[in-house]
Design a protein around this motif. Structure first.
Motif, PDB file in Angstrom:
ATOM      1  N   TRP A 294      25.956  -9.181   0.931  1.00  0.00           N
ATOM      2  CA  TRP A 294      26.587  -8.722  -0.307  1.00  0.00           C
ATOM      3  C   TRP A 294      27.003  -7.255  -0.242  1.00  0.00           C
ATOM      4  O   TRP A 294      27.562  -6.729  -1.215  1.00  0.00           O
ATOM      5  CB  TRP A 294      25.627  -8.915  -1.482  1.00  0.00           C
ATOM      6  CG  TRP A 294      25.433 -10.334  -1.903  1.00  0.00           C
ATOM      7  CD1 TRP A 294      24.510 -11.214  -1.430  1.00  0.00           C
ATOM      8  CD2 TRP A 294      26.166 -11.048  -2.908  1.00  0.00           C
ATOM      9  NE1 TRP A 294      24.608 -12.432  -2.059  1.00  0.00           N
ATOM     10  CE2 TRP A 294      25.622 -12.356  -2.976  1.00  0.00           C
ATOM     11  CE3 TRP A 294      27.222 -10.708  -3.752  1.00  0.00           C
ATOM     12  CZ2 TRP A 294      26.098 -13.322  -3.858  1.00  0.00           C
ATOM     13  CZ3 TRP A 294      27.694 -11.667  -4.631  1.00  0.00           C
ATOM     14  CH2 TRP A 294      27.140 -12.957  -4.676  1.00  0.00           C
ATOM     15  N   ILE A 295      26.729  -6.578   0.863  1.00  0.00           N
ATOM     16  CA  ILE A 295      27.031  -5.140   0.935  1.00  0.00           C
ATOM     17  C   ILE A 295      28.511  -4.847   0.678  1.00  0.00           C
ATOM     18  O   ILE A 295      28.837  -3.955  -0.127  1.00  0.00           O
ATOM     19  CB  ILE A 295      26.569  -4.570   2.298  1.00  0.00           C
ATOM     20  CG1 ILE A 295      25.042  -4.490   2.335  1.00  0.00           C
ATOM     21  CG2 ILE A 295      27.163  -3.181   2.529  1.00  0.00           C
ATOM     22  CD1 ILE A 295      24.482  -3.980   3.651  1.00  0.00           C
ATOM     23  N   PRO A 296      29.468  -5.545   1.318  1.00  0.00           N
ATOM     24  CA  PRO A 296      30.884  -5.252   1.000  1.00  0.00           C
ATOM     25  C   PRO A 296      31.213  -5.468  -0.474  1.00  0.00           C
ATOM     26  O   PRO A 296      31.960  -4.683  -1.076  1.00  0.00           O
ATOM     27  CB  PRO A 296      31.658  -6.223   1.901  1.00  0.00           C
ATOM     28  CG  PRO A 296      30.716  -6.562   3.001  1.00  0.00           C
ATOM     29  CD  PRO A 296      29.353  -6.568   2.381  1.00  0.00           C
ATOM     30  N   VAL A 297      30.668  -6.544  -1.063  1.00  0.00           N
ATOM     31  CA  VAL A 297      30.921  -6.807  -2.478  1.00  0.00           C
ATOM     32  C   VAL A 297      30.308  -5.718  -3.338  1.00  0.00           C
ATOM     33  O   VAL A 297      30.931  -5.246  -4.318  1.00  0.00           O
ATOM     34  CB  VAL A 297      30.349  -8.185  -2.870  1.00  0.00           C
ATOM     35  CG1 VAL A 297      30.545  -8.453  -4.357  1.00  0.00           C
ATOM     36  CG2 VAL A 297      30.998  -9.280  -2.039  1.00  0.00           C
ATOM     37  N   ALA A 298      29.098  -5.277  -2.991  1.00  0.00           N
ATOM     38  CA  ALA A 298      28.441  -4.224  -3.761  1.00  0.00           C
ATOM     39  C   ALA A 298      29.225  -2.924  -3.722  1.00  0.00           C
ATOM     40  O   ALA A 298      29.344  -2.229  -4.732  1.00  0.00           O
ATOM     41  CB  ALA A 298      27.021  -4.010  -3.229  1.00  0.00           C
ATOM     42  N   ILE A 299      29.775  -2.597  -2.554  1.00  0.00           N
ATOM     43  CA  ILE A 299      30.548  -1.360  -2.438  1.00  0.00           C
ATOM     44  C   ILE A 299      31.846  -1.469  -3.232  1.00  0.00           C
ATOM     45  O   ILE A 299      32.288  -0.505  -3.872  1.00  0.00           O
ATOM     46  CB  ILE A 299      30.817  -1.055  -0.952  1.00  0.00           C
ATOM     47  CG1 ILE A 299      29.504  -0.716  -0.239  1.00  0.00           C
ATOM     48  CG2 ILE A 299      31.806   0.103  -0.814  1.00  0.00           C
ATOM     49  CD1 ILE A 299      29.644  -0.479   1.243  1.00  0.00           C
ATOM     50  N   ILE A 300      32.467  -2.651  -3.227  1.00  0.00           N
ATOM     51  CA  ILE A 300      33.687  -2.838  -4.020  1.00  0.00           C
ATOM     52  C   ILE A 300      33.384  -2.700  -5.510  1.00  0.00           C
ATOM     53  O   ILE A 300      34.146  -2.072  -6.263  1.00  0.00           O
ATOM     54  CB  ILE A 300      34.304  -4.219  -3.717  1.00  0.00           C
ATOM     55  CG1 ILE A 300      34.847  -4.245  -2.287  1.00  0.00           C
ATOM     56  CG2 ILE A 300      35.426  -4.529  -4.709  1.00  0.00           C
ATOM     57  CD1 ILE A 300      35.340  -5.615  -1.862  1.00  0.00           C
ATOM     58  N   LEU A 301      32.275  -3.273  -5.952  1.00  0.00           N
ATOM     59  CA  LEU A 301      31.950  -3.262  -7.375  1.00  0.00           C
ATOM     60  C   LEU A 301      31.430  -1.914  -7.849  1.00  0.00           C
ATOM     61  O   LEU A 301      31.772  -1.458  -8.949  1.00  0.00           O
ATOM     62  CB  LEU A 301      30.907  -4.349  -7.675  1.00  0.00           C
ATOM     63  CG  LEU A 301      31.347  -5.800  -7.498  1.00  0.00           C
ATOM     64  CD1 LEU A 301      30.181  -6.741  -7.738  1.00  0.00           C
ATOM     65  CD2 LEU A 301      32.501  -6.123  -8.444  1.00  0.00           C
ATOM     66  N   PHE A 302      30.578  -1.270  -7.037  1.00  0.00           N
ATOM     67  CA  PHE A 302      29.873  -0.083  -7.502  1.00  0.00           C
ATOM     68  C   PHE A 302      30.197   1.178  -6.708  1.00  0.00           C
ATOM     69  O   PHE A 302      29.737   2.266  -7.080  1.00  0.00           O
ATOM     70  CB  PHE A 302      28.358  -0.322  -7.439  1.00  0.00           C
ATOM     71  CG  PHE A 302      27.901  -1.495  -8.250  1.00  0.00           C
ATOM     72  CD1 PHE A 302      27.754  -1.400  -9.624  1.00  0.00           C
ATOM     73  CD2 PHE A 302      27.618  -2.712  -7.635  1.00  0.00           C
ATOM     74  CE1 PHE A 302      27.326  -2.483 -10.373  1.00  0.00           C
ATOM     75  CE2 PHE A 302      27.192  -3.798  -8.374  1.00  0.00           C
ATOM     76  CZ  PHE A 302      27.049  -3.692  -9.749  1.00  0.00           C
ATOM     77  N   GLY A 303      30.960   1.034  -5.618  1.00  0.00           N
ATOM     78  CA  GLY A 303      31.228   2.201  -4.791  1.00  0.00           C
ATOM     79  C   GLY A 303      30.034   2.531  -3.913  1.00  0.00           C
ATOM     80  O   GLY A 303      29.035   1.809  -3.866  1.00  0.00           O
ATOM     81  N   VAL A 304      30.133   3.633  -3.191  1.00  0.00           N
ATOM     82  CA  VAL A 304      29.059   4.075  -2.310  1.00  0.00           C
ATOM     83  C   VAL A 304      28.116   4.953  -3.125  1.00  0.00           C
ATOM     84  O   VAL A 304      28.511   6.010  -3.604  1.00  0.00           O
ATOM     85  CB  VAL A 304      29.609   4.840  -1.094  1.00  0.00           C
ATOM     86  CG1 VAL A 304      28.474   5.374  -0.237  1.00  0.00           C
ATOM     87  CG2 VAL A 304      30.526   3.944  -0.269  1.00  0.00           C
ATOM     88  N   GLY A 305      26.888   4.524  -3.278  1.00  0.00           N
ATOM     89  CA  GLY A 305      25.936   5.289  -4.063  1.00  0.00           C
ATOM     90  C   GLY A 305      24.745   4.457  -4.467  1.00  0.00           C
ATOM     91  O   GLY A 305      24.535   3.335  -3.991  1.00  0.00           O
ATOM     92  N   ASP A 306      23.941   5.012  -5.378  1.00  0.00           N
ATOM     93  CA  ASP A 306      22.708   4.361  -5.801  1.00  0.00           C
ATOM     94  C   ASP A 306      22.942   2.990  -6.418  1.00  0.00           C
ATOM     95  O   ASP A 306      22.153   2.062  -6.205  1.00  0.00           O
ATOM     96  CB  ASP A 306      21.974   5.252  -6.809  1.00  0.00           C
ATOM     97  CG  ASP A 306      21.075   6.265  -6.122  1.00  0.00           C
ATOM     98  OD1 ASP A 306      21.092   6.308  -4.880  1.00  0.00           O
ATOM     99  OD2 ASP A 306      20.368   7.004  -6.822  1.00  0.00           O
TER     100      ASP A 306
END
Length: 260
Positions: free
Chosen positions: A112-124
């Motif tokens: 899910w890392i690519p999806v998480a970065i798309i949704l929330f950007g790079v960060g906490d």
């Protein structure tokens, strides 16, 4: 056949210390015999850990990792426990939701890392989201199984005493399912601690996971890499021991207090 005798108090500490000493000895002499210049010795790892402490970055990384786990795991508990109890209480609803959950549950949080970065950007937020996903499904499944495995006689007894469905769930079903729920929470906490390390290698610029990847990329400091790995294992052990103690205290005392 008589039951096995419980280990004496001194044995609970002595044998783990002996095993640790043997592990360190094997590690040290393996490095010496292999003549490796890459993998560090225990002394080099200790020196690297002291260096991290003197640089005043180690405690900040530990706190950041624990904070992300606390937020992600806490959110999974707050959402997963009520949903799991509801699905366990209403089997018809569980049959509707179960196919989708069984499709999503085996997917590794790392995927899910690519999806998480798309949704929330790079960060906490991205790291916390991944931790939440890793802990959520084990909690829901543990709650569903815990409620489903409560003997039906408990429900009949509660109804005979005139308990409403809400009172039956709160005073009878939940205390009876609590030991299994706590086991699910313990497993979910271990998964959350695993996920935070992988998430910090990609999505954030602090934490123990970031320390590992940064030490590897900045001059190939494998002594710092192994030091961070050992810290991750030690903190994971401490979290597991703390939760096991909480499990022993709360599973009976708190549960049966509410059932009475």
């Amino acid at each position: 056949m008589s039951a096995l005798a419980e280990p004496k108090k001194w044995e609970r500490y002595f044998w783990p210390l002996v095993a640790t000493a043997l592990f360190l000895a094997v590690w040290r002499y393996s490095v010496l015999w292999s003549h490796t210049r890459i993998f560090p010795s225990p002394y080099e790892v200790e020196r690297g850990m002291v260096e991290l402490i003197h640089q005043h970055v180690l405690w900040g990384d530990i706190i950041d990792s624990l904070r992300r786990v606390a937020i992600g795991f806490g959110a999974a508990v707050l959402l997963g426990v009520p949903i799991g109890l509801t699905l366990g209480w209403y089997p018809a609803a569980d049959q509707v939701v179960n196919p989708a959950m069984q499709i999503l549950r085996p997917i590794s949080p790392i995927a899910w890392i690519p999806v998480a970065i798309i949704l929330f950007g790079v960060g906490d937020d991205a790291a916390i989201f991944l931790i939440f996903l890793g802990a959520y499904f084990p909690i829901v499944v543990a709650c569903i199984n815990g409620v489903s495995n409560v003997p039906s006689m408990y429900r009949r007894a509660g109804r005979n005493f005139g308990l409403t469905p809400a009172q039956l769930l709160r005073k009878v079903i939940f205390p009876a399912a609590l030991p299994q729920i706590l086991i699910g929470l313990r497993i979910a906490l271990g998964i959350a601690w695993l996920v935070v390390v992988a998430a910090e290698m990609i999505a954030v610029d602090s934490g123990l996971g970031y320390l590992i990847i940064d030490s590897r990329n900045s001059g190939k400091r494998y002594d710092l890499v192994v030091a961070a790995m050992l810290l991750i294992g030690i903190i994971g052990l401490i979290l597991d021991l703390a939760f096991r103690r909480l499990e022993r205290i709360k599973s009976v005392r708190w549960g049966f207090r509410n059932a009475s």
